[in-house]
Design a protein around this motif. Structure first.
Motif, PDB file in Angstrom:
ATOM      1  N   MET A  23      -0.026 -10.067  -3.135  1.00  0.00           N
ATOM      2  CA  MET A  23       1.605 -10.419  -3.004  1.00  0.00           C
ATOM      3  C   MET A  23       2.320  -9.409  -1.868  1.00  0.00           C
ATOM      4  O   MET A  23       2.987 -10.038  -1.458  1.00  0.00           O
ATOM      5  CB  MET A  23       2.237 -10.280  -4.653  1.00  0.00           C
ATOM      6  N   LEU A  24       1.756  -8.264  -2.026  1.00  0.00           N
ATOM      7  CA  LEU A  24       2.355  -7.264  -0.969  1.00  0.00           C
ATOM      8  C   LEU A  24       1.698  -7.633   0.427  1.00  0.00           C
ATOM      9  O   LEU A  24       2.456  -7.420   1.519  1.00  0.00           O
ATOM     10  CB  LEU A  24       2.070  -5.865  -1.513  1.00  0.00           C
ATOM     11  N   LEU A  25       0.537  -7.860   0.518  1.00  0.00           N
ATOM     12  CA  LEU A  25      -0.119  -8.356   1.715  1.00  0.00           C
ATOM     13  C   LEU A  25       0.604  -9.388   2.503  1.00  0.00           C
ATOM     14  O   LEU A  25       0.978  -9.542   3.863  1.00  0.00           O
ATOM     15  CB  LEU A  25      -1.537  -8.585   1.614  1.00  0.00           C
ATOM     16  N   LYS A  26       1.002 -10.520   1.718  1.00  0.00           N
ATOM     17  CA  LYS A  26       1.762 -11.461   2.192  1.00  0.00           C
ATOM     18  C   LYS A  26       3.158 -11.183   2.844  1.00  0.00           C
ATOM     19  O   LYS A  26       3.563 -11.670   3.643  1.00  0.00           O
ATOM     20  CB  LYS A  26       1.975 -12.578   1.265  1.00  0.00           C
ATOM     21  N   ALA A  27       3.638 -10.282   2.121  1.00  0.00           N
ATOM     22  CA  ALA A  27       5.204  -9.649   2.611  1.00  0.00           C
ATOM     23  C   ALA A  27       4.909  -8.638   3.735  1.00  0.00           C
ATOM     24  O   ALA A  27       5.607  -8.653   4.676  1.00  0.00           O
ATOM     25  CB  ALA A  27       5.909  -9.113   1.434  1.00  0.00           C
ATOM     26  N   GLU A  28       3.931  -7.710   3.758  1.00  0.00           N
ATOM     27  CA  GLU A  28       4.003  -6.773   4.714  1.00  0.00           C
ATOM     28  C   GLU A  28       3.147  -6.854   5.745  1.00  0.00           C
ATOM     29  O   GLU A  28       3.398  -6.382   6.887  1.00  0.00           O
ATOM     30  CB  GLU A  28       3.317  -5.120   3.696  1.00  0.00           C
ATOM     31  N   VAL A  29       1.950  -7.558   5.764  1.00  0.00           N
ATOM     32  CA  VAL A  29       0.958  -7.785   6.863  1.00  0.00           C
ATOM     33  C   VAL A  29       0.609  -9.412   6.677  1.00  0.00           C
ATOM     34  O   VAL A  29      -0.271  -9.836   6.460  1.00  0.00           O
ATOM     35  CB  VAL A  29      -0.305  -7.032   6.669  1.00  0.00           C
TER      36      VAL A  29
END
Length: 1268
Positions: free
Chosen positions: A1176-1182
């Motif tokens: 979930m964070l990877l999609k938003a951050e990188v």
């Protein structure tokens, strides 16, 4: 040819006349003499009947008679010469014979003779043409038959030059035609003049001086009451549009448009009114429609060629069109008595405004159209918007029966020739809708809004227009059921609006400006709101309308920006609580009610399953993403879908077998496919929960994992094209499923693994069966041939440790005495037996491509063994390293009496790399892996090979890092925090602040004994605060003596050896540490067993102890420098904290603190919590890295699970592993997620590069991260 008679001359003239008659249209359409000659020269390439012409046959026969024997002699001679020398190709022989023939005396004589004969024939034909032309001029005044005109046309197409013909035509003939076209002339004379004009080449007509006058005359003559006469003028116009250059067709087009404009403005013409309707069988209307259709046909064709000409010509065409369509009559009278404007007739012949679509397609023309619309003809857009507004108002105020007439034309178009006023309004509405939909796609088109309408205070903005479109979906009626399916689909208001909105959804910039706002989505969701409240959704809102709404919502949810709008609304960053739920919540509630059949309004409807499927599809676009699943989690959609699937599955099983002659055969045959399709849809919806780690947990809880994976394999085997709204193919789903034990078993039971291995074996050993073996296969240059690369990556995706354990755990290798060449592997054990552990001659002899196949197996082993648990399992069960060492020992040759050297080949180099990789633990600066390639020079492979342990020292780092026992001042400050008597929360925050400061300024200080003391004190103080303890305290009283005689698994024992070897290399452990670490692990196993809740399961991983090695305990043991008491005491305290659930993997193995249905899945919380949030964070951050994973058919969750499980051993250096553990313990378990995100961001450049080279999975599993 020496005896050329008069009969021969007549015959040749007839042949030439036939040839020219056949190519008349091509020649007369040529703009110049050079073009005509070029057409004749290339006739063989362009005319499929070329070899059927009598003249061509005559020439072929003549050449054969004259040169045939010489050509045969040259062929025989050339063939005999080549037989004696090198073999040559057919083309070379032909070129040689052609050259010799053209240089021969016979060829030159033949060409001279042909030229003389053809000159005689052509001269005779020209003389005959001049005689015929003179005769024709004499007879024109006497009104002879029309056949004479066609004869003249035939003669005009003879071999005389276009220039000569044009000259004769232009000298007086055009003036004669002008005179004859005068209205005062007799009808027959005017007919003859038009016939002559249609027979003349358009290019010659254009070059005449009187062309402009002729054009005006023709335009005036269009008003002639004689239909035959006007039809012939339109025929000339059509011919001009087809064959003439743009500047000529432009004048014809603009004159026709101007004529129509004046026609509509004139009060003398009888133009139908809206109330009277249009009878297209009426002669006046028919003539008018023919003119409008001719104009429209050119509108649709012009964009294909007008870019070749100057913008001026195009602008005149566009402006004349817009000027015509902007014509408005006096509106003072009633609307029902309104005279029809030109755009009504254009809508009749081009209902979907195809002309406007083509004009707006290219930037070249779109710029001109939009500029003119903005500056001069904005009224055209205003009336289109007005028409849409009026239609919506009509739908809102009138009953359905009254307005069905608007859409009846789509079914009755073929039944009659009369259009009522309501039908005309509806056709104009459809035309306006399509025009506006195309206009909104483009930025400059959207800038034309807002539009000010008459009788309305407020202007119509973009948002208002989109709301209007949306309301049309559920307010407007559908076509009557008796209409044909094709017409209903194309012309019903809801379908037309849906088509427009679909196009807008596909244009990202347009969708963000028009659709991605709360007003539009609320309008889309309004009927759903009403249905859930128990009220009527809207007047006449049908199942079809709901399906259209769901389709638009699915397209919105398939794009990131649209998904965020549905999940969080427009003010997603607002801190204020929104009273109304967001779109995702409404859709989920409605879908759940549909699945649970809580909505009675559609009960019993045949369309209900389609409505359900449409809205579940919207939900699927949401729950295939990590953030979307988090939002939809409270609704339990997986349970409702599973319940519906089970119910449908029972129905499909109960469908009786049709019996011939039975009345129920037809009903069964109709019902059965529908139920099976609905069952497949539900399985697909369930399967898509596996797109995320947490979704896979939910899927496994439903108990449908086996059926879903079988369905996936069946779809995958059919090689069906992936739907455009699906963000990825089945590869990502396979990776997610294979990351769990139950998923791996399901893949095996479905036949997926067997099919994968069979395909691999076919490419690796057999080759394709459908290719005829005319040449032997090329020897592969790459270690893994390109034909096997896809299978290799699929196996890498599949073989996570949970999968490896379930598929190979406690299973022995076949090790047969003999293997048949026809014996194809079908499982992972077979692959290990046939490609990796080749410990017998029988196995080697069974491989047709021994070296290539064994290298494939070794490469696969190298990647699989990067997972340390998988390495220990294979080593414990199959003694992999001993097999490799034995193979290296056998791969030697004797150089002297007591010395043997290793043979350097592909296999020995590969084995050497694997041996070093599996026997050395360490980060990028702590071990050196030998390359797999040879170097140039005298010593191609300078790395020492070995056939026994220990490894050569050159593979270890030159200077092992030593433990720094000195305590840094910052660490001293950090430890002093524990001696202060501050409030509990304050000292925790102070400690964390000091830790962050220290790790940023002096990262090397957070290691060694100081780190152990820091962790010990921090956890001890933290557990004194009950609010920080997530798990209860567990009493444990066992001593060393109590556990000393307990046994550890073979995997744990090998893990102890590897961990102690690594600790000694780091100078942090001493001799005898193996026993101490074994005691710690035995204590931990007994301590955790007190908190376990055994379950009955067929999964191997749930049948007893934890299946892997405890890498976290081994790491702590090294941090505590081998002090077993401190290590276990720390673990006892640490086990009460939430962080222990994510750092200490065995902590929650079949733990009683987990729900039973979660334990039965065999999925660890690290997977469905940590890796879920990582994705979930990877999609938003990188986002680039996230996209790279999906493009590669790989999932971040699998590799991150591997990193976390083994505490980043072999991926990071020891100091970085210490920082990872310290950060998670001190700062909280969420830092486990942040560390993984940081690693992936650090690797972004490499990840993108390996995505291009299509080996991302291999890189991520086998890399060692170097600092940048």
């Amino acid at each position: 040819m020496a005896h050329f008679s008069s009969e021969d001359e007549v015959m040749l003239q007839a042949m030439l006349r036939q040839l020219f008659q056949s190519v008349k249209e091509k020649i007369t359409g040529a703009p110049s003499l050079e073009c005509a000659e070029e057409i004749l020269l290339r006739l063989e390439e362009t005319d499929e009947n070329f070899h059927n012409y009598e003249f061509v046959k005559y020439l072929r026969q003549h050449i054969c008679n004259t040169l045939g024997s010489m050509i045969e002699e040259e062929m025989e001679k050339c063939t005999s010469d080549h037989n004696q020398g090198e073999e040559s190709g057919y083309d070379t022989v032909v070129q040689h014979v052609t050259k010799r023939t053209q240089e021969s005396k016979e060829y030159k004589e033949m060409m001279h003779s042909l030229k003389n004969i053809m000159m005689v024939v052509v001269e005779a034909m020209i003389n005959k043409f001049e005689e015929d032309e003179t005769r024709s001029q004499d007879r024109q005044r006497r009104l002879q038959k029309e056949e004479h005109g066609s004869c003249c046309t035939d003669n005009c197409s003879d071999s005389d030059s276009s220039f000569n013909q044009s000259y004769k035509f232009c000298q007086g003939k055009l003036q004669l035609i002008l005179d004859q076209l005068d209205p005062g002339q007799p009808k027959e004379v005017r007919y003859e003049a038009l016939q002559m004009l249609c027979s003349a080449p358009p290019s010659d007509v254009l070059n005449c001086e009187n062309w402009t006058t002729l054009c005006e005359k023709l335009t005036t003559s269009l008003s002639d009451p004689d239909p035959v006469f006007t039809d012939r003028i339109l025929k000339f116009y059509a011919q001009t549009f087809t064959l003439s250059p743009l500047h000529m067709t432009k004048e014809i087009y603009t004159s026709l448009a101007k004529y129509l404009e004046l026609y509509f403005l004139s009060r003398e013409n009888h133009i139908p009114t809206l109330s009277s309707g249009v009878d297209i069988s009426s002669p006046n209307v028919t003539r008018l429609l023919k003119k409008v259709r001719l104009l429209n046909e050119y509108q649709k064709e012009a964009p294909s060629f007008w870019i070749r000409h100057s913008e001026k010509y195009m602008e005149e065409i566009v402006e004349s069109t817009l000027s015509l369509l902007s014509v408005k009559h006096d509106q003072s009278h009633l609307v029902s008595q309104k005279i029809l404007d030109p755009i009504y007739f254009l809508a009749l012949v081009d209902t979907k405004a195809v002309w406007f679509k083509k004009w707006m397609h290219a930037y070249y023309s779109r710029t001109v159209v939009l500029r003119l619309l903005e500056k001069k003809y904005k009224s055209l857009i205003t009336t289109a918007v007005q028409q849409c507004v009026q239609y919506l108002e009509l739908c809102e105020t009138m009953r359905t029966d009254d307005i069905l007439g608007h859409s009846k034309h789509c079914g009755d178009k073929q039944k009659g020739f009369f259009y009522s006023g309501q039908e005309l309004q509806y056709i104009y509405f459809i035309h306006s809708l399509c025009l506006l939909g195309r206009l909104l796609i483009y930025t400059q088109g959207r800038k034309l809004f807002p539009i000010k309408l008459k009788n309305r205070k407020d202007s119509v903005s973009l948002k208002n227009l989109l709301v209007l479109f949306t309301q049309l979906i559920y307010y407007s009626p559908s076509c009557p059921k008796m209409t044909s399916v094709a017409y209903s689909e194309n012309y019903s208001p809801a379908s037309m609006v849906t088509d427009v909105l679909q196009i807008l959804c596909d244009q990202k910039e347009c969708a963000m400006e028009c659709l991605y706002n709360s007003t539009v989505t609320e309008t889309l969701l309004q009927p759903i709101h009403n249905l859930m409240k128990g009220t009527a959704a809207a007047p006449d809102c049908s199942e079809t309308a709901l399906i259209h709404i769901a389709d638009i919502l699915a397209r919105i949810a398939s794009v990131e920006e649209g998904l965020m709008l549905l999940l969080y609304g427009e003010n997603m960053n607002s801190s204020e609580e929104e009273e109304s739920p967001t779109g995702a919540h409404i859709i989920a509630k409605f879908s759940k009610k549909l699945l649970d059949e809580d909505i009675s309004i559609f009960s019993g409807s045949e369309m209900l399953p389609v409505v359900k499927g449409a809205f579940i599809s919207v939900c699927r676009q949401i729950y295939v993403t990590c953030e979307g699943l988090q939002v939809l989690l409270p609704y339990g959609l997986h349970e409702s879908i599973a319940k519906a699937w089970k119910k449908t599955s029972l129905l499909s099983e109960r469908i009786p077998t049709p019996v011939e002659g039975s009345d129920s055969v037809s009903s069964v045959s109709q019902e059965s496919p529908n139920i099976v399709a609905w069952e497949d849809n539900l399985l697909d919806d369930l399967l898509n929960f596996a797109a995320t780690p947490k979704g896979l947990l939910l899927l496994q809880r439903t108990g449908a994992i086996n059926e879903c994976v079988t369905f996936m394999f069946n779809q995958y085997a059919k090689k069906l094209q992936i739907n455009r709204q699906k963000k990825f193919g089945y590869e990502v789903l396979v990776v997610q499923v294979a990351s769990t034990a139950a998923g791996a078993v399901a893949l095996q039971n479905s036949g997926f693994i067997s099919a994968l291995i069979t395909e691999l074996w076919s490419n690796l050993e057999c080759g394709r069966d459908d290719v005829r073996v005319t040449h032997p296969r090329a020897t592969p240059v790459d270690p893994i041939d390109r034909s096997c690369q896809k299978s290799f990556l699929a196996l890498v995706n599949l073989l996570s440790y949970p999968a490896v354990y379930e598929l190979t755990g406690n299973k022995e290798l076949p090790n047969k005495a003999e293997y048949s060449l026809r014996e194809v592997p079908t499982c992972i054990i077979d692959i290990i037996d046939r490609l990796i552990i080749l410990n017998s001659e029988a196995k080697i002899r069974s491989l047709l491509n021994y070296e290539q196949s064994h290298i494939f197996g070794l490469r696969l082993l190298s990647v699989v063994c990067c997972d340390l648990d998988a390495l220990l399992l294979l080593e414990a069960q199959y003694q992999v390293s001993n097999m490799l060492l034995h193979a290296q020992e056998e791969n030697t040759f004797e150089t002297s009496e007591n010395h043997r050297d290793f043979i350097i080949d592909g296999l020995s180099v590969e084995r050497n790399h694997v041996l070093v990789r599996i026997n050395l633990i360490g980060g990028p600066l702590e071990r050196i892996l030998p390359p797999r390639t040879l170097e140039k020079g005298d010593d191609p492979y300078p790395w020492p090979m070995f056939s026994s342990y220990p490894l050569p020292r050159c593979y270890l780092s030159a200077v092992p890092p030593s433990a720094d026992m000195k305590q840094d001042s910052d660490i001293g400050k950090l430890l002093s925090c524990f001696k202060m008597s501050d409030k509990q929360t304050e000292w925790i925050e102070n400690c964390r602040r000091q830790f962050c400061k220290t790790i940023r300024s002096k990262p090397d200080a957070v290691s060694g004994g100081a780190l152990g003391e820091l962790l010990e004190n921090f956890v001890l103080h933290l557990t004194e605060n009950p609010s920080e303890c997530y798990f209860p305290s567990v009493e444990y009283t066992a001593t060393d003596a109590d556990v000393r005689n307990e046994s550890l698994s073979s995997v744990q024992q090998l893990g102890i050896e590897a961990a102690v070897r690594y600790g000694k290399f780091l100078n942090l452990l001493k001799e005898g540490a193996e026993n101490d670490l074994a005691l710690v692990l035995k204590h931990c196993e007994r301590f955790l067993k007190q908190q376990q809740s055994p379950v009955t399961s067929s999964l191997l991983c749930l049948q007893g102890r934890y299946t892997g090695h405890d890498w976290f305990v081994s790491s702590l043991f090294i941090i505590m420098q081998g002090d077993k008491e401190k290590t276990f005491q720390f673990l006892q305290h640490f086990s009460r904290l939430l962080t222990s659930a994510f750092l200490w993997v065995p902590r929650l193995h079949i733990s009683r603190y987990l729900p039973v249905d979660t334990i039965e899945t065999g999925i660890h919380p690290i997977y469905f919590c940590s890796t879920h949030y990582i994705e979930m964070l990877l999609k938003a951050e990188v986002p680039l890295v996230f996209s790279a994973f999906h493009m590669s058919g790989f999932a971040p969750s699998q590799i991150c699970l591997q990193w976390i499980t083994q505490c980043f051993w072999n991926y990071l250096d020891w100091i970085e592993i210490c920082h990872y553990i310290a950060a998670c313990v001190v700062l909280g378990p969420d830092y486990q997620v942040y560390v993984c995100i940081a690693v992936l961001k650090h690797l972004q450049r490499d990840i993108l590069q390996h995505t291009q080279t299509q080996d991302l999975q291999v890189f991520l599993k086998s890399f060692t991260m170097l600092p940048r």
